[in-house]
Motif scaffolding. Structure first.
Motif, PDB file in Angstrom:
ATOM      1  N   ASP A  96      -8.911  65.466 -23.384  1.00  0.00           N
ATOM      2  CA  ASP A  96      -8.235  66.436 -22.518  1.00  0.00           C
ATOM      3  C   ASP A  96      -7.569  65.757 -21.335  1.00  0.00           C
ATOM      4  O   ASP A  96      -6.465  66.128 -20.922  1.00  0.00           O
ATOM      5  N   ASN A  97      -8.216  64.720 -20.772  1.00  0.00           N
ATOM      6  CA  ASN A  97      -7.606  63.999 -19.655  1.00  0.00           C
ATOM      7  C   ASN A  97      -6.394  63.201 -20.116  1.00  0.00           C
ATOM      8  O   ASN A  97      -5.373  63.152 -19.422  1.00  0.00           O
ATOM      9  N   VAL A  98      -6.480  62.584 -21.305  1.00  0.00           N
ATOM     10  CA  VAL A  98      -5.356  61.793 -21.817  1.00  0.00           C
ATOM     11  C   VAL A  98      -4.142  62.681 -22.065  1.00  0.00           C
ATOM     12  O   VAL A  98      -3.007  62.301 -21.754  1.00  0.00           O
ATOM     13  N   ILE A  99      -4.378  63.866 -22.595  1.00  0.00           N
ATOM     14  CA  ILE A  99      -3.269  64.799 -22.830  1.00  0.00           C
ATOM     15  C   ILE A  99      -2.617  65.187 -21.504  1.00  0.00           C
ATOM     16  O   ILE A  99      -1.396  65.274 -21.397  1.00  0.00           O
ATOM     17  N   ARG A 100      -3.435  65.396 -20.466  1.00  0.00           N
ATOM     18  CA  ARG A 100      -2.881  65.693 -19.142  1.00  0.00           C
ATOM     19  C   ARG A 100      -2.125  64.492 -18.575  1.00  0.00           C
ATOM     20  O   ARG A 100      -1.009  64.632 -18.075  1.00  0.00           O
ATOM     21  N   ARG A 101      -2.728  63.308 -18.662  1.00  0.00           N
ATOM     22  CA  ARG A 101      -2.104  62.118 -18.084  1.00  0.00           C
ATOM     23  C   ARG A 101      -0.860  61.677 -18.861  1.00  0.00           C
ATOM     24  O   ARG A 101       0.024  61.039 -18.299  1.00  0.00           O
ATOM     25  N   ALA A 102      -0.808  62.008 -20.151  1.00  0.00           N
ATOM     26  CA  ALA A 102       0.384  61.663 -20.932  1.00  0.00           C
ATOM     27  C   ALA A 102       1.575  62.513 -20.509  1.00  0.00           C
ATOM     28  O   ALA A 102       2.710  62.045 -20.492  1.00  0.00           O
ATOM     29  N   GLY A 103       1.327  63.793 -20.175  1.00  0.00           N
ATOM     30  CA  GLY A 103       2.407  64.683 -19.764  1.00  0.00           C
ATOM     31  C   GLY A 103       2.610  65.872 -20.680  1.00  0.00           C
ATOM     32  O   GLY A 103       3.580  66.606 -20.527  1.00  0.00           O
ATOM     33  N   PHE A 104       1.676  66.093 -21.623  1.00  0.00           N
ATOM     34  CA  PHE A 104       1.773  67.269 -22.489  1.00  0.00           C
ATOM     35  C   PHE A 104       1.558  68.561 -21.701  1.00  0.00           C
ATOM     36  O   PHE A 104       2.147  69.597 -22.020  1.00  0.00           O
ATOM     37  N   VAL A 122      -4.914  64.085 -33.575  1.00  0.00           N
ATOM     38  CA  VAL A 122      -5.169  62.678 -33.249  1.00  0.00           C
ATOM     39  C   VAL A 122      -5.138  61.903 -34.553  1.00  0.00           C
ATOM     40  O   VAL A 122      -5.916  62.192 -35.476  1.00  0.00           O
ATOM     41  N   ASN A 123      -4.202  60.976 -34.641  1.00  0.00           N
ATOM     42  CA  ASN A 123      -4.017  60.177 -35.867  1.00  0.00           C
ATOM     43  C   ASN A 123      -3.812  61.073 -37.090  1.00  0.00           C
ATOM     44  O   ASN A 123      -4.332  60.802 -38.186  1.00  0.00           O
ATOM     45  N   GLY A 124      -3.077  62.177 -36.883  1.00  0.00           N
ATOM     46  CA  GLY A 124      -2.734  63.060 -37.983  1.00  0.00           C
ATOM     47  C   GLY A 124      -3.774  64.102 -38.344  1.00  0.00           C
ATOM     48  O   GLY A 124      -3.543  64.920 -39.229  1.00  0.00           O
ATOM     49  N   THR A 125      -4.912  64.114 -37.631  1.00  0.00           N
ATOM     50  CA  THR A 125      -5.974  65.076 -37.913  1.00  0.00           C
ATOM     51  C   THR A 125      -6.062  66.096 -36.781  1.00  0.00           C
ATOM     52  O   THR A 125      -6.159  65.718 -35.605  1.00  0.00           O
ATOM     53  N   THR A 126      -6.021  67.375 -37.101  1.00  0.00           N
ATOM     54  CA  THR A 126      -6.132  68.416 -36.084  1.00  0.00           C
ATOM     55  C   THR A 126      -7.528  68.388 -35.463  1.00  0.00           C
ATOM     56  O   THR A 126      -8.531  68.305 -36.171  1.00  0.00           O
ATOM     57  N   VAL A 127      -7.579  68.439 -34.146  1.00  0.00           N
ATOM     58  CA  VAL A 127      -8.856  68.326 -33.428  1.00  0.00           C
ATOM     59  C   VAL A 127      -9.079  69.565 -32.562  1.00  0.00           C
ATOM     60  O   VAL A 127      -8.134  70.248 -32.167  1.00  0.00           O
ATOM     61  N   GLY A 128     -10.346  69.827 -32.257  1.00  0.00           N
ATOM     62  CA  GLY A 128     -10.694  70.977 -31.420  1.00  0.00           C
ATOM     63  C   GLY A 128     -11.764  70.658 -30.403  1.00  0.00           C
ATOM     64  O   GLY A 128     -12.386  71.563 -29.856  1.00  0.00           O
ATOM     65  N   THR A 129     -11.976  69.353 -30.125  1.00  0.00           N
ATOM     66  CA  THR A 129     -13.027  68.923 -29.207  1.00  0.00           C
ATOM     67  C   THR A 129     -12.419  68.158 -28.040  1.00  0.00           C
ATOM     68  O   THR A 129     -11.949  67.027 -28.212  1.00  0.00           O
ATOM     69  N   PRO A 130     -12.426  68.732 -26.831  1.00  0.00           N
ATOM     70  CA  PRO A 130     -11.809  68.055 -25.678  1.00  0.00           C
ATOM     71  C   PRO A 130     -12.492  66.760 -25.262  1.00  0.00           C
ATOM     72  O   PRO A 130     -11.879  65.926 -24.608  1.00  0.00           O
ATOM     73  N   SER A 131     -13.766  66.583 -25.632  1.00  0.00           N
ATOM     74  CA  SER A 131     -14.524  65.424 -25.156  1.00  0.00           C
ATOM     75  C   SER A 131     -14.358  64.183 -26.028  1.00  0.00           C
ATOM     76  O   SER A 131     -15.005  63.162 -25.768  1.00  0.00           O
ATOM     77  N   ILE A 132     -13.504  64.226 -27.039  1.00  0.00           N
ATOM     78  CA  ILE A 132     -13.257  63.038 -27.863  1.00  0.00           C
ATOM     79  C   ILE A 132     -12.809  61.889 -26.965  1.00  0.00           C
ATOM     80  O   ILE A 132     -11.961  62.069 -26.088  1.00  0.00           O
ATOM     81  N   VAL A 133     -13.388  60.711 -27.162  1.00  0.00           N
ATOM     82  CA  VAL A 133     -13.011  59.525 -26.391  1.00  0.00           C
ATOM     83  C   VAL A 133     -11.982  58.733 -27.188  1.00  0.00           C
ATOM     84  O   VAL A 133     -12.266  58.298 -28.308  1.00  0.00           O
ATOM     85  N   VAL A 134     -10.798  58.572 -26.613  1.00  0.00           N
ATOM     86  CA  VAL A 134      -9.710  57.905 -27.333  1.00  0.00           C
ATOM     87  C   VAL A 134      -9.890  56.398 -27.295  1.00  0.00           C
ATOM     88  O   VAL A 134     -10.581  55.855 -26.437  1.00  0.00           O
ATOM     89  N   ASP A 138      -4.743  54.972 -30.870  1.00  0.00           N
ATOM     90  CA  ASP A 138      -4.769  56.387 -31.231  1.00  0.00           C
ATOM     91  C   ASP A 138      -3.416  57.037 -30.930  1.00  0.00           C
ATOM     92  O   ASP A 138      -2.811  56.781 -29.878  1.00  0.00           O
ATOM     93  N   VAL A 139      -2.977  57.885 -31.841  1.00  0.00           N
ATOM     94  CA  VAL A 139      -1.702  58.590 -31.695  1.00  0.00           C
ATOM     95  C   VAL A 139      -1.990  60.082 -31.543  1.00  0.00           C
ATOM     96  O   VAL A 139      -2.657  60.678 -32.402  1.00  0.00           O
ATOM     97  N   ILE A 140      -1.492  60.671 -30.469  1.00  0.00           N
ATOM     98  CA  ILE A 140      -1.715  62.091 -30.181  1.00  0.00           C
ATOM     99  C   ILE A 140      -0.389  62.830 -30.329  1.00  0.00           C
ATOM    100  O   ILE A 140       0.617  62.432 -29.735  1.00  0.00           O
ATOM    101  N   THR A 141      -0.396  63.888 -31.123  1.00  0.00           N
ATOM    102  CA  THR A 141       0.817  64.664 -31.347  1.00  0.00           C
ATOM    103  C   THR A 141       0.500  66.155 -31.286  1.00  0.00           C
ATOM    104  O   THR A 141      -0.657  66.566 -31.408  1.00  0.00           O
ATOM    105  N   VAL A 142       1.553  66.954 -31.107  1.00  0.00           N
ATOM    106  CA  VAL A 142       1.437  68.407 -31.198  1.00  0.00           C
ATOM    107  C   VAL A 142       1.613  68.803 -32.660  1.00  0.00           C
ATOM    108  O   VAL A 142       2.433  68.216 -33.382  1.00  0.00           O
ATOM    109  N   ARG A 143       0.828  69.774 -33.100  1.00  0.00           N
ATOM    110  CA  ARG A 143       0.945  70.217 -34.485  1.00  0.00           C
ATOM    111  C   ARG A 143       2.371  70.676 -34.795  1.00  0.00           C
ATOM    112  O   ARG A 143       3.069  71.179 -33.918  1.00  0.00           O
TER     113      ARG A 143
END
Length: 202
Positions: A96-104, A122-134, A138-143
């Motif tokens: 969740d912090n990385v998504i904020r710091r990236a600018g999403f 994350v890396n092509g897999t839909t995620v639902g856990t904000p506490s994942i440690v990147v 790792d590649v983060i994208t919007v669905r």
């Protein structure tokens, strides 16, 4: 206790820092940069009180429960290096912090909500856990859904603040790549981490 849902402006004023970035919370601190409550002469803060405030800054800034913070602290103590620095780096690496710091998104609560609603991959897999440690690479994208891409494209085009140097963000593709593990200098929260370590070690 789950995530904090109380008055964010009062919390910013209590901690003396913008732990919440929503417009109303920011205005509340700018308008009255003093703790809430009766405007009487306040006694000097004790060492315990000062350390508690520093710990609460970390909790509310990163949206952690007390149990989560102590879990990160235990993990940081087992790592090589400075425990306090390791603690903050672990918090910075949360998805969740990385998504904020990236600018999403504009705020961390907004990022957590997007993850909980499964807007991100994350890396092509839909995620639902904000506490994942990147991790680096790792590649983060919007669905790939037009309504989601429209929402996040608008935010990404407007927000340029607090973008992390250790994350490469491509606003046009709504794609972020974690290039390296952040260092202590990359942490965006100014906090007396030594006082926090002493408090959590009690």
């Amino acid at each position: 206790m789950g995530r904090y849902t109380g008055p964010k402006g009062r919390k910013n004023r209590r901690l003396g820092f913008q732990v919440f970035e929503s417009a109303g919370a920011v205005k509340a601190l700018d308008r009255r940069p003093v703790p809430p409550g009766p405007t009487v002469r306040r006694r000097k803060m004790s060492n315990y009180g000062t350390a508690l405030i520093e710990k609460q800054k970390i909790r509310y800034y990163y949206g952690l429960r007390e149990k989560q913070l102590r879990k990160y602290f235990d993990q940081a103590r087992r790592m090589k290096g400075n425990t306090g620095e390791n603690l903050l780096i672990l918090c910075e690496r949360r998805l969740d912090n990385v998504i904020r710091r990236a600018g999403f998104t504009l705020t961390r609560p907004q990022a957590r909500q997007g993850i909980a609603h499964r807007h991100f991959q994350v890396n092509g897999t839909t995620v639902g856990t904000p506490s994942i440690v990147v991790r680096p690479g790792d590649v983060i994208t919007v669905r790939n859904r037009s309504n989601l891409k429209g929402i996040y494209s608008e935010i990404a085009a407007a927000d340029m603040s607090q973008r992390a140097s250790w994350v490469t963000f491509e606003p046009g593709d709504l794609r972020a790549v974690v290039t390296q593990v952040p260092t202590f200098e990359d942490v965006s929260l100014p906090v007396d981490v030594g006082a926090v370590v002493a408090f959590l070690s009690r």
